[in-house]
Design a protein around this motif. Structure first.
Motif, PDB file in Angstrom:
ATOM      1  N   MET A 131       0.837  -1.192   0.000  1.00 49.59           N
ATOM      2  CA  MET A 131       0.000   0.000   0.000  1.00 49.59           C
ATOM      3  C   MET A 131       0.875   1.246   0.000  1.00 49.59           C
ATOM      4  O   MET A 131       1.954   1.239   0.549  1.00 49.59           O
ATOM      5  CB  MET A 131      -0.863   0.030   1.257  1.00 49.59           C
ATOM      6  CG  MET A 131      -2.176  -0.665   1.115  1.00 49.59           C
ATOM      7  SD  MET A 131      -3.308  -0.171   2.408  1.00 49.59           S
ATOM      8  CE  MET A 131      -3.498  -1.685   3.248  1.00 49.59           C
ATOM      9  N   SER A 132       0.343   2.253  -0.553  1.00 52.37           N
ATOM     10  CA  SER A 132       1.101   3.488  -0.590  1.00 52.37           C
ATOM     11  C   SER A 132       1.042   4.177   0.769  1.00 52.37           C
ATOM     12  O   SER A 132       0.140   3.948   1.576  1.00 52.37           O
ATOM     13  CB  SER A 132       0.558   4.374  -1.708  1.00 52.37           C
ATOM     14  OG  SER A 132      -0.018   5.534  -1.215  1.00 52.37           O
ATOM     15  N   ASP A 133       2.008   4.996   1.031  1.00 50.56           N
ATOM     16  CA  ASP A 133       2.075   5.715   2.304  1.00 50.56           C
ATOM     17  C   ASP A 133       0.854   6.612   2.515  1.00 50.56           C
ATOM     18  O   ASP A 133       0.396   6.799   3.642  1.00 50.56           O
ATOM     19  CB  ASP A 133       3.346   6.562   2.375  1.00 50.56           C
ATOM     20  CG  ASP A 133       4.593   5.699   2.537  1.00 50.56           C
ATOM     21  OD1 ASP A 133       4.444   4.529   2.939  1.00 50.56           O
ATOM     22  OD2 ASP A 133       5.697   6.202   2.275  1.00 50.56           O
ATOM     23  N   TRP A 134       0.306   7.153   1.439  1.00 45.85           N
ATOM     24  CA  TRP A 134      -0.855   8.029   1.550  1.00 45.85           C
ATOM     25  C   TRP A 134      -2.095   7.268   1.999  1.00 45.85           C
ATOM     26  O   TRP A 134      -2.898   7.775   2.790  1.00 45.85           O
ATOM     27  CB  TRP A 134      -1.134   8.742   0.219  1.00 45.85           C
ATOM     28  CG  TRP A 134      -0.110   9.797  -0.055  1.00 45.85           C
ATOM     29  CD1 TRP A 134       0.905   9.733  -0.953  1.00 45.85           C
ATOM     30  CD2 TRP A 134       0.000  11.046   0.615  1.00 45.85           C
ATOM     31  NE1 TRP A 134       1.655  10.872  -0.888  1.00 45.85           N
ATOM     32  CE2 TRP A 134       1.112  11.717   0.069  1.00 45.85           C
ATOM     33  CE3 TRP A 134      -0.721  11.684   1.613  1.00 45.85           C
ATOM     34  CZ2 TRP A 134       1.519  12.969   0.484  1.00 45.85           C
ATOM     35  CZ3 TRP A 134      -0.312  12.942   2.019  1.00 45.85           C
ATOM     36  CH2 TRP A 134       0.792  13.564   1.464  1.00 45.85           C
ATOM     37  N   ILE A 135      -2.246   6.051   1.535  1.00 41.71           N
ATOM     38  CA  ILE A 135      -3.403   5.238   1.928  1.00 41.71           C
ATOM     39  C   ILE A 135      -3.297   4.867   3.405  1.00 41.71           C
ATOM     40  O   ILE A 135      -4.271   4.947   4.155  1.00 41.71           O
ATOM     41  CB  ILE A 135      -3.515   3.980   1.033  1.00 41.71           C
ATOM     42  CG1 ILE A 135      -3.832   4.392  -0.408  1.00 41.71           C
ATOM     43  CG2 ILE A 135      -4.588   3.030   1.576  1.00 41.71           C
ATOM     44  CD1 ILE A 135      -3.795   3.256  -1.401  1.00 41.71           C
ATOM     45  N   ILE A 136      -2.114   4.484   3.838  1.00 42.05           N
ATOM     46  CA  ILE A 136      -1.892   4.127   5.246  1.00 42.05           C
ATOM     47  C   ILE A 136      -2.154   5.348   6.130  1.00 42.05           C
ATOM     48  O   ILE A 136      -2.798   5.243   7.182  1.00 42.05           O
ATOM     49  CB  ILE A 136      -0.467   3.580   5.451  1.00 42.05           C
ATOM     50  CG1 ILE A 136      -0.330   2.245   4.730  1.00 42.05           C
ATOM     51  CG2 ILE A 136      -0.146   3.437   6.939  1.00 42.05           C
ATOM     52  CD1 ILE A 136       1.082   1.698   4.697  1.00 42.05           C
TER      53      ILE A 136
ATOM     54  N   SER B  34      -5.105   5.588   8.954  1.00 37.46           N
ATOM     55  CA  SER B  34      -4.728   5.926  10.324  1.00 37.46           C
ATOM     56  C   SER B  34      -5.482   7.156  10.811  1.00 37.46           C
ATOM     57  O   SER B  34      -5.959   7.198  11.949  1.00 37.46           O
ATOM     58  CB  SER B  34      -3.223   6.181  10.418  1.00 37.46           C
ATOM     59  OG  SER B  34      -2.503   5.011  10.114  1.00 37.46           O
ATOM     60  N   THR B  35      -5.608   8.156   9.959  1.00 38.60           N
ATOM     61  CA  THR B  35      -6.318   9.377  10.322  1.00 38.60           C
ATOM     62  C   THR B  35      -7.788   9.092  10.611  1.00 38.60           C
ATOM     63  O   THR B  35      -8.351   9.600  11.576  1.00 38.60           O
ATOM     64  CB  THR B  35      -6.184  10.423   9.197  1.00 38.60           C
ATOM     65  OG1 THR B  35      -4.801  10.670   8.959  1.00 38.60           O
ATOM     66  CG2 THR B  35      -6.875  11.716   9.567  1.00 38.60           C
TER      67      THR B  35
END
Length: 129
Positions: A1-6, A10-11
């Motif tokens: 997964m891309s860092d943006w999706i993670i 999380s947010t």
């Protein structure tokens, strides 16, 4: 997964936890009043004689029947109580309040912001009366 999706997932979970905590009342705090002091005194098998509640209602001092003294402090959503003989409490008058301390280190000194001058019975105890 891309860092943006993670980061997005999380947010969302952090926001959901904050909303859940708000629904449960994480901002609830205990406030001291005469009724609460009477309840605490009764729990000690004593009657409330005189009392002083600090501004903000998060600390209080009370003279109980039988020559006992009670210091009460709000700690988070609970209450910490110290009951001792009047002679065991050291009461010091300060500008704008009173400091209560005990010989044991388990209950740190309690500062009550009170009216100026403080209640007559507290001033009398501070003078050794």
């Amino acid at each position: 997964m891309s860092d943006w999706i993670i980061l997005a997932i999380s947010t969302v979970f952090v926001a959901a936890m904050v909303v859940f905590a708000a629904l449960l009342g994480f901002r609830d705090t205990v406030r001291l009043d005469e009724a609460e002091l009477r309840r605490l005194a009764a729990g000690e098998g004593a009657a409330l004689e005189e009392w002083a509640i600090a501004r903000g209602q998060r600390a209080a001092a009370a003279r109980l029947s039988g020559g006992r003294f009670m210091a009460v402090r709000v700690m988070g959503d609970g209450i910490s109580v110290r009951v001792a003989r009047v002679e065991a409490a050291r009461i010091t008058l300060r500008r704008g309040g009173v400091t209560l301390s005990f010989a044991d280190t388990g209950f740190s000194p309690l500062y009550l912001k009170t009216q100026d001058p403080p209640a007559a019975w507290l001033a009398s105890l501070a003078r050794g009366g």
